[in-house]
Each structure stands twice: as C-alpha cells, then as structure tokens.
Design an enzyme around this catalytic site. Sequence first.
Site, short mmCIF file in Angstrom:
data_model
loop_
_atom_site.label_atom_id
_atom_site.label_comp_id
_atom_site.label_asym_id
_atom_site.label_seq_id
_atom_site.Cartn_x
_atom_site.Cartn_y
_atom_site.Cartn_z
N VAL A 86 25.54 38.96 11.94
CA VAL A 86 25.47 37.73 10.37
C VAL A 86 26.29 36.53 11.18
O VAL A 86 27.12 36.20 11.32
CB VAL A 86 25.85 37.38 9.18
CG1 VAL A 86 25.68 36.70 8.53
CG2 VAL A 86 25.39 38.78 8.47
N LYS A 87 25.20 35.22 11.05
CA LYS A 87 25.60 33.77 11.51
C LYS A 87 25.72 33.33 11.28
O LYS A 87 24.83 32.70 10.37
CB LYS A 87 24.02 33.51 12.53
CG LYS A 87 24.43 32.57 14.12
CD LYS A 87 23.61 32.59 15.00
CE LYS A 87 23.31 31.78 16.11
NZ LYS A 87 21.71 31.62 16.82
#
Length: 218
Positions: A86-87
């Site tokens: 998850v960025k």
Amino acid sequence: MKFFIDTANLEQIKEAEALGVLDGVTTNPSLMAKEGITGQENIIQHYLDICAIVDGPVSAEVISTDFEGMIREGEVLAALHPNIVVKIPMIHDGIKALRYFSNKGIKTNCTLVFSAGQALLAAKAGATYVSPFVGRLDDVSTDGMELIEQIRLIYDNYMYDTQILAASVRHTMHIIKCAEAGSDVMTGPLSAILGLLKHPLTDIGLEKFLADYKKGNS
C-alpha cells in the site's frame, strides 16, 4: 539492489520480467491514466493483472488524503493479493496510516519523500519502503543522490528495517549512483534498465568476434 519497474504498461512489465532481473513494480494514478486505466474497478483489475505477471512487490497507491480514507482504500488494496504494497503519501495523516498498517502487518511504501526528515518519520512509523524522488529533486537543482546517502546513513545508524526505494529514477546513471549510495531498491522506466546493457566496446568486440569467426569458417 532490487530492480522495480515504474509503469502501468503490461507489455513493458512482461519485457522486464522476461529479462530475468525484475523484482517488483511501482505505479501511481498518473501512470494508470497514461495507459487509459480509469475507474476504480478497472484500476483494481489492472493491479491484479500486474500481480499475475510479477512475483514480487507491487505498490498500489491510495488517493485519499485523510486517515480514514487511506485506511479504507489501503485495506481494500492489501486484500487483493499478497504481493500488494500500500502506497501512502508523506503527509500528516499518511504517517498515522503507516503506523496503522504496520501494526496490522500490511506492507507499505511511503511516497513523495524529498527530505531526510521525512524519511526518518516514515521509518519510525514502520514503513516497509520509503520512496525518495531523486529525479524530481534533480529537476529543482538539488542533488537527489545526496538524499539517498543521507537516508542510508540514518537508517544504518539506528538499524531501521525500512528499505530505501529510490524513485523517480530517470536514466541509467541514476541506477548506478543508487547502487553506489546503497539504495535497497530502485524503480525506474524500462529504458533505464535496458540502458545498463549498452556499451560501445561490447558492440565493437562482438562485431569483431563474429567477423573473425566468419573468416575462419569461410
């Protein structure tokens, strides 16, 4: 140093994978839009398509800027595939989200990092990766590689597990400099990776070898 490719183009990802040196993929809303991938359902499917090609980390970016939104989006993305990372943007609520996901055992990539202080905060919050944007720093007459060296020193001083993922890599020399500075990962375009293959003396040497072979077998 691990090699990630920074794109949403499936053909380029396949080509990099076939080269045998690809370790992962990073992408973002701008790269998705460049490939004509719009709408949440299409974007989700595209992430799954990428995960089907690459057996490695695939960074999927949230677009919310508030804590609740980032958590909601991030949990959906993380549930898509075990390789999804998850960025999260380097903002106030982003730090809180990094800590939340770290406590949940969800891998994260803190993006849009432009200073050693930001990288330090990301590491303390438990980010899996931190993405300093070396190319964009170069664009404003700041040495992006100096930032990589600073972060490497800080992380080594305190034995942080967060990996340095050099982002906004533009060309082949960026890759070499990232390796020299001790970056754990670099992410860049396919052209920069393929550029590592090139040297005029290799071409000249191969041409001579083939010519000599033909002479000896004519």
